[in-house]
Design an enzyme around this catalytic site. Structure first.
Site, mmCIF file in Angstrom:
data_model
loop_
_atom_site.group_PDB
_atom_site.id
_atom_site.type_symbol
_atom_site.label_atom_id
_atom_site.label_comp_id
_atom_site.label_asym_id
_atom_site.label_seq_id
_atom_site.Cartn_x
_atom_site.Cartn_y
_atom_site.Cartn_z
ATOM 1 N N GLY A 148 20.577 93.870 -17.611
ATOM 2 C CA GLY A 148 20.789 94.939 -16.653
ATOM 3 C C GLY A 148 20.212 96.245 -17.164
ATOM 4 O O GLY A 148 19.963 96.418 -18.365
ATOM 5 N N CYS A 149 20.011 97.188 -16.245
ATOM 6 C CA CYS A 149 19.400 98.464 -16.628
ATOM 7 C C CYS A 149 20.332 99.292 -17.513
ATOM 8 O O CYS A 149 19.932 99.762 -18.582
ATOM 9 C CB CYS A 149 18.977 99.244 -15.377
ATOM 10 S SG CYS A 149 20.282 99.403 -14.125
ATOM 11 N N PHE A 150 21.585 99.469 -17.081
ATOM 12 C CA PHE A 150 22.535 100.196 -17.925
ATOM 13 C C PHE A 150 22.726 99.514 -19.284
ATOM 14 O O PHE A 150 22.693 100.188 -20.326
ATOM 15 C CB PHE A 150 23.885 100.331 -17.221
ATOM 16 C CG PHE A 150 23.932 101.340 -16.115
ATOM 17 C CD1 PHE A 150 23.543 102.657 -16.324
ATOM 18 C CD2 PHE A 150 24.373 100.988 -14.852
ATOM 19 C CE1 PHE A 150 23.600 103.601 -15.306
ATOM 20 C CE2 PHE A 150 24.441 101.916 -13.822
ATOM 21 C CZ PHE A 150 24.046 103.226 -14.044
ATOM 22 N N THR A 152 20.687 97.674 -21.043
ATOM 23 C CA THR A 152 19.526 97.897 -21.912
ATOM 24 C C THR A 152 19.629 99.239 -22.613
ATOM 25 O O THR A 152 19.398 99.357 -23.825
ATOM 26 C CB THR A 152 18.223 97.817 -21.102
ATOM 27 O OG1 THR A 152 18.087 96.506 -20.543
ATOM 28 C CG2 THR A 152 17.010 98.126 -21.972
ATOM 29 N N SER A 153 19.990 100.277 -21.852
ATOM 30 C CA SER A 153 20.024 101.636 -22.402
ATOM 31 C C SER A 153 21.179 101.861 -23.367
ATOM 32 O O SER A 153 21.134 102.781 -24.186
ATOM 33 C CB SER A 153 20.095 102.665 -21.260
ATOM 34 O OG SER A 153 21.319 102.551 -20.551
#
Length: 345
Positions: A148-150, A152-153
């Protein structure tokens, strides 16, 4: 040239096309849709002009198997499970950009996504797709759970710190801000311009589905349980994620140790940039790219470490990372097609 297909026609599918169509290594032979069957890609996304003659088709397993070597599944949660199982059995390579294979525990998936997992046998074989952390496993995998994007960060700055024993396992806070494209291409009242512009608000507080995904990877790095709170916020920009994490430094550890651990973890990694002390990540600097920026600092009056990460949610948080993973699986140079995209001068 490898034949690849895209199942889905949303924002992540459009980003995949933007990345794949110019590449000599790939021939995009198939794209499917639920709502736009029969529509030319050039009509759905006019920015591609005459770069492709693809027309959106119904999702048909046999057609995918006969026309593709690898497939990107860009579908809502719950829809990838039966398709991935059939494609893997037929010998295709799959990168799932959805959530169906990210959690190893089928019970946890049921709890957060309110669905029974219909392919639990694949959960142990799906590789979590952050190449800088799991490159060797990705290169020999058939199924990649694209993060997911969140997550990953949050995972990229925190995993090396936990693995090195430099931060405590309790009291970790992950605070993230995302552009509106993270809500997808569909019409939703919460992402209408009038409801988003000129304001910032949290959502999914204490219940967001990315929380167990983040925790799972942190606990693997820590080799034990991790106490973490994750809160996402929606901000009025089209794309990008800025995540700020707060954690307690372990006894005897300091900012210099943490910086050294991140530098070692990502040494030689083309897409990951540890910024110098005092310089902080900016979503504009990674806009529409696969690049990751990280920086950190110890609070002047406490033992708290702040680490900040910026990524593009549609690229590093989805499609570009998916291409990086497919490159690895198919034996294509990992950075091919991703090196310069989106970088501001």
């Amino acid at each position: 040239m490898k034949r690849v297909g895209i199942v889905g026609d949303g924002y992540t599918a459009a980003e995949l096309l933007r990345l794949l169509l110019p590449m000599d290594e790939y021939d995009v032979t198939y794209i499917s849709s639920a709502d736009n069957i029969g529509t030319a890609v050039s009509a759905l996304y006019p920015q591609f002009g005459d770069m492709t003659q693809l027309v959106c088709e119904p999702t048909a397993t046999e057609a995918i198997i006969s026309r593709c070597d690898g497939v990107f599944l860009a579908l809502p949660h719950g829809q990838s499970m039966p398709l991935a199982a059939a494609l893997i059995e037929a010998g295709l390579y799959c990168v799932d950009l959805g959530a169906d294979f990210r959690l190893r525990d089928a019970g946890l998936y049921r709890s957060y996504y309110e669905l029974e997992h219909t392919a639990p046998e694949l959960l142990s074989t799906a590789v979590y797709g952050i190449p800088e952390l799991y490159r060797e496993q990705i290169a020999v995998a058939r199924l990649i759970a694209n993060p997911g994007c969140f997550p990953t960060s949050a995972i990229m700055p925190l995993v090396p710190l936990l693995a090195a024993g430099l931060i405590e396992h309790k009291g970790i806070i992950v605070d993230s801000k995302s552009g509106v494209s993270g809500a997808g291409r569909g019409m939703k009242e919460t992402s209408h311009y009038c409801n988003v512009n000129e304001g910032v608000h949290p959502y999914g507080v204490g219940t967001h589905r990315h929380a167990p995904e983040i925790r799972q990877q942190l606990e693997l790095a820590a080799a034990g349980s991790v106490q973490m709170v994750f809160t996402p916020h929606l901000i009025p920009m089209s794309r990008g994620i800025l995540t700020t994490t707060y954690s307690y430094l372990a006894d005897g550890a300091n900012e210099g140790d943490a910086r050294a651990a991140l530098a070692q973890a990502y040494k030689g990694e083309y897409f990951v940039h540890l910024l110098p002390p005092g310089q902080w990540p900016h979503t504009r600097w990674v806009y529409a790219s696969n690049h990751v920026q990280i920086s950190l600092a110890q609070d002047k009056d406490s033992h708290i470490l702040t680490a900040v990460c910026a990524i593009d949610n549609l690229c590093r948080g989805a499609s570009a990372q998916a291409v990086q993973n497919m490159n690895l699986m198919l034996g294509i140079p990992e950075r091919r097609g991703l090196e310069l995209i989106g970088l501001y001068p």
